[in-house]
Design an enzyme around this catalytic site. Structure first.
Site, mmCIF file in Angstrom:
data_model
loop_
_atom_site.group_PDB
_atom_site.id
_atom_site.type_symbol
_atom_site.label_atom_id
_atom_site.label_comp_id
_atom_site.label_asym_id
_atom_site.label_seq_id
_atom_site.Cartn_x
_atom_site.Cartn_y
_atom_site.Cartn_z
ATOM 1 N N GLY A 36 -42.865 17.386 -2.370
ATOM 2 C CA GLY A 36 -41.503 17.722 -2.779
ATOM 3 C C GLY A 36 -41.058 19.132 -2.463
ATOM 4 C CB THR A 37 -42.614 22.015 -0.671
ATOM 5 O OG1 THR A 37 -42.986 21.236 0.472
ATOM 6 C CG2 THR A 37 -43.826 22.226 -1.544
ATOM 7 N N GLY A 38 -40.011 20.562 0.373
ATOM 8 C CA GLY A 38 -38.798 20.659 1.183
ATOM 9 C C GLY A 38 -37.553 20.324 0.399
ATOM 10 C CB CYS A 39 -36.793 17.591 -1.986
ATOM 11 S SG CYS A 39 -37.246 16.202 -0.932
ATOM 12 C CE LYS A 80 -38.343 23.249 5.327
ATOM 13 N NZ LYS A 80 -38.053 22.135 4.397
ATOM 14 C CB THR A 121 -47.493 21.115 -1.352
ATOM 15 O OG1 THR A 121 -48.137 20.214 -0.425
ATOM 16 C CG2 THR A 121 -48.408 22.294 -1.619
#
Length: 275
Positions: free
Chosen positions: A218-221, A183, A216
């Protein structure tokens, strides 16, 4: 003559998240289950750690015993079954080793999305220093897709910080996952994620506009859970990545302030009447 009722048909796919709890509700197990609900799958959970966490950061965390992790997993998988698994915060080498062993018992073909959570959005560490090697050597070979951000890809690969993302993806592909999604949100400009298959020469780029929004958390989860959900629903990996990224980008655009720090993405943005 009586006839038996037809066996109920499962209305949706079953997705299991193996991750930590975010007491602030923006990331971790809470974000995973919200994402799964929003995408129409049945979410289930195995808790690996409890965090004291809010919009300002992670104040502390407590890993669960490996017996608790194993017990939750077996309880869900042996009765309900799974169509995809997503892993998130696995705080210690012992937990990683336990989860890797549990993943080996899944039926053939169940996709596994590994989000190699190493730190929170604020930079607070969520992975013990001695667990990095375990994550790379024990867990990545079980991953259908591994989804590191750039700092995580650097840490897991052992390469220098300035290494190009495509080279990071190739290095991680050598650790055994089927696909690597690096990412690119930590770099300036439009965020571009690179997806590399284990047998591919060049990665596929997925680019989105950078949202003017600092909320932002929690974007990865969210991305990893959306990816697992789409795989459970039958998408191939590139299609699942595209749809997961579209969902996550919309959540970032609609992210909202919560507390005094960084707010979460909006997992229900598609249901808001004004959007």
């Amino acid at each position: 003559m009586t006839t038996s009722a037809p066996e109920p048909v499962l209305p949706t796919a079953r997705v299991l998240t193996v991750a930590g709890s975010d007491s602030g509700g923006g990331a971790g197990i809470q974000a995973d289950l919200k994402t799964m609900l929003a995408l129409g799958v049945h979410g289930m959970s195995v808790l690996t750690a409890v965090t004291a966490q809010n919009s300002l950061g992670v104040q502390d965390y407590w890993p669960l015993p490996v017996e608790a992790v194993s017990g939750q997993f077996r309880s869900v998988v042996d009765d309900i079954g799974v169509d995809a698994v997503k892993t998130g915060m696995l705080p210690t080498a012992e937990v990683i080793e336990t989860v890797a062993g549990l993943l080996q018992t899944l039926p053939p073909g169940v996709p596994v999305v590994v989000d190699p959570v190493c730190a929170s959005k604020h930079g607070d560490p969520l992975l013990a220093a001695d667990a990095v090697a375990a994550l790379r050597e024990l867990l990545l070979p079980h991953a259908t897709v591994v989804t590191p951000n750039l700092p995580e890809a650097v840490l897991l690969s052992g390469l220098p910080e300035y290494t190009p993302p495509a080279e990071l993806a190739r290095a991680l592909a050598g650790a055994g996952p089927g696909w690597v999604l690096v990412k690119g949100g930590h770099r300036s400009g439009p965020p571009t994620d690179l997806l590399l298959g284990a047998d591919a020469d060049e990665p596929l780029p997925f680019t989105a506009e950078r949202a003017d929004n600092r909320h932002t958390h929690g974007t990865g989860c969210t991305l990893a859970s959306a990816l697992a959900s789409r795989l459970a629903l039958g998408d191939d990996v590139p299609t699942a990545v595209a749809r997961a990224k579209d969902y996550t980008t919309g959540g970032i655009v609609a992210g909202f302030a919560l507390g005094a720090g960084i707010g979460p993405v909006d997992h229900l943005w598609r249901l808001r009447p004004h959007l």
